[in-house]
Motif scaffolding. Structure first.
Motif, mmCIF file in Angstrom:
data_model
loop_
_atom_site.group_PDB
_atom_site.id
_atom_site.type_symbol
_atom_site.label_atom_id
_atom_site.label_comp_id
_atom_site.label_asym_id
_atom_site.label_seq_id
_atom_site.Cartn_x
_atom_site.Cartn_y
_atom_site.Cartn_z
ATOM 1 N N SER A 37 2.446 5.701 -8.655
ATOM 2 C CA SER A 37 3.865 5.645 -8.999
ATOM 3 C C SER A 37 4.724 5.798 -7.738
ATOM 4 C CB SER A 37 4.206 6.766 -9.986
ATOM 5 O OG SER A 37 3.886 8.028 -9.419
ATOM 6 N N TRP A 38 6.003 5.429 -7.872
ATOM 7 C CA TRP A 38 6.866 5.520 -6.700
ATOM 8 C C TRP A 38 7.025 6.945 -6.225
ATOM 9 C CZ3 TRP A 38 11.220 8.394 -6.038
ATOM 10 C CH2 TRP A 38 11.863 8.885 -7.170
ATOM 11 N N TRP A 39 7.040 7.915 -7.154
ATOM 12 C CA TRP A 39 7.288 9.295 -6.729
ATOM 13 C C TRP A 39 6.072 9.895 -6.022
ATOM 14 C CZ3 TRP A 39 8.131 7.522 -11.738
ATOM 15 C CH2 TRP A 39 7.090 7.718 -12.657
ATOM 16 N N SER A 40 4.851 9.543 -6.458
ATOM 17 C CA SER A 40 3.672 10.078 -5.773
ATOM 18 C C SER A 40 3.486 9.406 -4.412
ATOM 19 C CB SER A 40 2.418 9.904 -6.630
ATOM 20 O OG SER A 40 2.169 8.540 -6.887
ATOM 21 N N ARG A 41 3.707 8.087 -4.348
ATOM 22 C CA ARG A 41 3.600 7.409 -3.054
ATOM 23 C C ARG A 41 4.675 7.908 -2.093
ATOM 24 N NH1 ARG A 41 3.049 2.769 -6.344
ATOM 25 N NH2 ARG A 41 5.176 2.153 -5.776
ATOM 26 N N ARG A 42 5.869 8.123 -2.613
ATOM 27 C CA ARG A 42 6.963 8.620 -1.757
ATOM 28 C C ARG A 42 6.639 10.012 -1.240
ATOM 29 N NH1 ARG A 42 10.403 8.921 1.618
ATOM 30 N NH2 ARG A 42 12.608 9.353 1.285
ATOM 31 N N PHE A 43 6.042 10.848 -2.075
ATOM 32 C CA PHE A 43 5.669 12.197 -1.664
ATOM 33 C C PHE A 43 4.664 12.142 -0.511
ATOM 34 C CE2 PHE A 43 2.657 15.820 -2.423
ATOM 35 C CZ PHE A 43 3.493 16.824 -1.965
ATOM 36 N N LEU A 44 3.636 11.304 -0.623
ATOM 37 C CA LEU A 44 2.644 11.206 0.442
ATOM 38 C C LEU A 44 3.238 10.552 1.697
ATOM 39 C CD1 LEU A 44 -0.534 10.209 -1.596
ATOM 40 C CD2 LEU A 44 0.003 12.429 -0.578
ATOM 41 N N GLU A 45 4.141 9.583 1.521
ATOM 42 C CA GLU A 45 4.798 8.974 2.682
ATOM 43 C C GLU A 45 5.607 10.004 3.448
ATOM 44 O OE1 GLU A 45 7.112 5.850 1.092
ATOM 45 O OE2 GLU A 45 5.414 4.493 0.737
ATOM 46 N N VAL A 46 6.296 10.882 2.720
ATOM 47 C CA VAL A 46 7.082 11.929 3.372
ATOM 48 C C VAL A 46 6.161 12.855 4.167
ATOM 49 C CG1 VAL A 46 8.466 13.988 2.944
ATOM 50 C CG2 VAL A 46 9.025 11.868 1.768
ATOM 51 N N LEU A 47 5.039 13.242 3.570
ATOM 52 C CA LEU A 47 4.104 14.121 4.278
ATOM 53 C C LEU A 47 3.560 13.445 5.539
ATOM 54 C CD1 LEU A 47 2.030 15.672 1.346
ATOM 55 C CD2 LEU A 47 3.937 16.695 2.588
ATOM 56 N N GLU A 48 3.202 12.167 5.425
ATOM 57 C CA GLU A 48 2.670 11.451 6.582
ATOM 58 C C GLU A 48 3.729 11.266 7.660
ATOM 59 O OE1 GLU A 48 1.168 7.990 4.752
ATOM 60 O OE2 GLU A 48 -0.623 8.980 3.938
ATOM 61 N N SER A 49 5.001 11.228 7.275
ATOM 62 C CA SER A 49 6.075 11.099 8.262
ATOM 63 C C SER A 49 6.221 12.363 9.100
ATOM 64 C CB SER A 49 7.403 10.788 7.569
ATOM 65 O OG SER A 49 7.905 11.935 6.876
ATOM 66 N N PHE A 50 5.625 13.467 8.652
ATOM 67 C CA PHE A 50 5.664 14.705 9.428
ATOM 68 C C PHE A 50 4.529 14.758 10.445
ATOM 69 C CE2 PHE A 50 7.356 16.806 5.298
ATOM 70 C CZ PHE A 50 8.594 16.238 5.513
ATOM 71 N N ALA A 51 3.907 13.614 10.725
ATOM 72 C CA ALA A 51 2.762 13.534 11.641
ATOM 73 C C ALA A 51 1.576 14.323 11.117
ATOM 74 C CB ALA A 51 3.151 14.022 13.046
ATOM 75 N N LEU A 52 1.417 14.345 9.796
ATOM 76 C CA LEU A 52 0.275 15.019 9.188
ATOM 77 C C LEU A 52 -0.784 14.020 8.747
ATOM 78 C CD1 LEU A 52 2.133 17.579 6.868
ATOM 79 C CD2 LEU A 52 1.421 17.881 9.232
ATOM 80 N N GLY A 53 -0.584 12.738 9.063
ATOM 81 C CA GLY A 53 -1.444 11.695 8.518
ATOM 82 C C GLY A 53 -2.923 11.927 8.753
ATOM 83 N N THR A 54 -3.335 12.163 10.026
ATOM 84 C CA THR A 54 -4.755 12.316 10.312
ATOM 85 C C THR A 54 -5.312 13.584 9.702
ATOM 86 O OG1 THR A 54 -4.180 13.366 12.427
ATOM 87 C CG2 THR A 54 -4.594 10.990 12.442
ATOM 88 N N ARG A 55 -4.506 14.631 9.639
ATOM 89 C CA ARG A 55 -4.987 15.875 9.034
ATOM 90 C C ARG A 55 -5.043 15.763 7.517
ATOM 91 N NH1 ARG A 55 -1.194 20.233 11.746
ATOM 92 N NH2 ARG A 55 -0.017 18.431 12.438
ATOM 93 N N LEU A 56 -4.129 14.960 6.948
ATOM 94 C CA LEU A 56 -4.170 14.771 5.503
ATOM 95 C C LEU A 56 -5.439 14.042 5.067
ATOM 96 C CD1 LEU A 56 -0.545 13.770 4.465
ATOM 97 C CD2 LEU A 56 -1.791 15.797 3.780
#
Length: 305
Positions: A37-56
């Protein structure tokens, strides 16, 4: 073996393979991205924008293997129990500020004032335009910075987020897929509280307390019409006012919230594709064909579009 060697071995044991779990919460996505859904994808996009992508991503395999034993979403806090390599599972918590009652009251007033939002929410849906409304009310649904999230795990890994926290984030995104109101619950309003408040405000604003009676509804022997419980899509219309056709026509093309500005457009030369592909094979013209195509592109279209 020296004491230091024993300490080192014990430390590396903390990062070994996780213990197998039976009956854990397993991510529905077996491969690829998590979140539909848009809200779950948006939530993960926000987290990855904090430079947490590789750790996530380190926690994705944990989420898919069912290492998360429990996940609980409460106002302001998400709690989870995650099984790692040690016998004792780890305790995980992710805190996010819940909106105060006064702010929720203002949001509910905005939502109740627009039939579009009331109908969609009462039908169990979070429209994409909802994010803009929350931002305009000074209550962004998603955190603006990683410092707004208080992440805690009692594992020995110093990284934040560790793989146990990351697995919790992924399962949280899937929880938002299953029930979008969990996102609002995390911010301080449960589904029941929000919808009850919206219904009450709609009744107060419109004076409509029930649906118009269905055609062909059965009657009581004394002549009084029976009450028919709304079902299906009709439940979303309870308390909504009827609007005349001229009123509806006047507002038909107006968006429920201000539309965001268009994103900037990338300005490129007309021969960008040719430069990316390179010269064709000699059998079909080679570099000479490339140059002729480049001149044609420039002749038939401006450089900036």
């Amino acid at each position: 073996m020296s004491d230091n060697a024993g300490v080192s071995a014990d430390r590396f044991a903390d990062y070994g393979r996780p213990r197998r779990v039976d009956g854990g919460l397993r991510a529905r996505s077996a491969r690829g991205a998590i979140g539909r859904s848009w809200w779950s994808r948006r939530f993960l996009e926000v987290l990855e924008s904090f430079a947490l992508g590789t750790r996530l991503t380190r926690g994705r395999s944990y989420a898919r293997a069912g290492q998360v034993l429990t996940l609980d979403i409460a106002p302001g806090r998400v709690s989870a129990v995650v099984q790692g390599s040690r016998p004792q599972p780890y305790q995980v918590s992710i805190a996010l500020r819940q909106f105060p009652a006064s702010l929720w009251s203002r949001i509910e007033e905005e939502l109740a004032g627009q039939a579009f939002f009331s109908a969609r929410l009462l039908a169990g849906d979070l429209p994409g335009e909802l994010e803009e409304l929350f931002v305009a009310a000074g209550a962004p649904l998603f955190p603006a910075g990683v410092d707004e999230l208080t992440q805690r795990c009692n594992c020995p890994d110093f990284a934040v987020p560790c793989k146990h926290l990351a697995a919790t984030f992924y399962l949280l995104a899937e929880a938002f897929d299953a029930d979008p109101f969990e996102l609002l619950h995390w911010r301080g309003r449960s589904r029941a509280e929000l919808l009850d408040e919206l219904r009450a405000r709609r009744v107060e604003a419109t004076g409509v307390v029930a649906l118009p009676e269905a055609v062909g509804a059965p009657s009581e022997p004394d002549g009084d019409r029976s009450t028919v419980a709304p079902a299906g899509a009709a439940r979303a219309l309870v308390g909504l006012s009827t609007t005349t056709l001229p009123e509806a026509a006047d507002r038909f093309w107006l968006p429920p919230v201000p539309l965001p500005d268009r994103p900037p457009r990338l300005v490129t030369g007309s021969d960008l594709l040719l430069r990316q592909l390179g010269a064709p094979a000699p059998a079909i013209g080679g570099p000479g064909m490339l140059e002729r195509l480049r001149r044609a592109y420039r002749a038939f279209g401006p450089d900036d579009r």
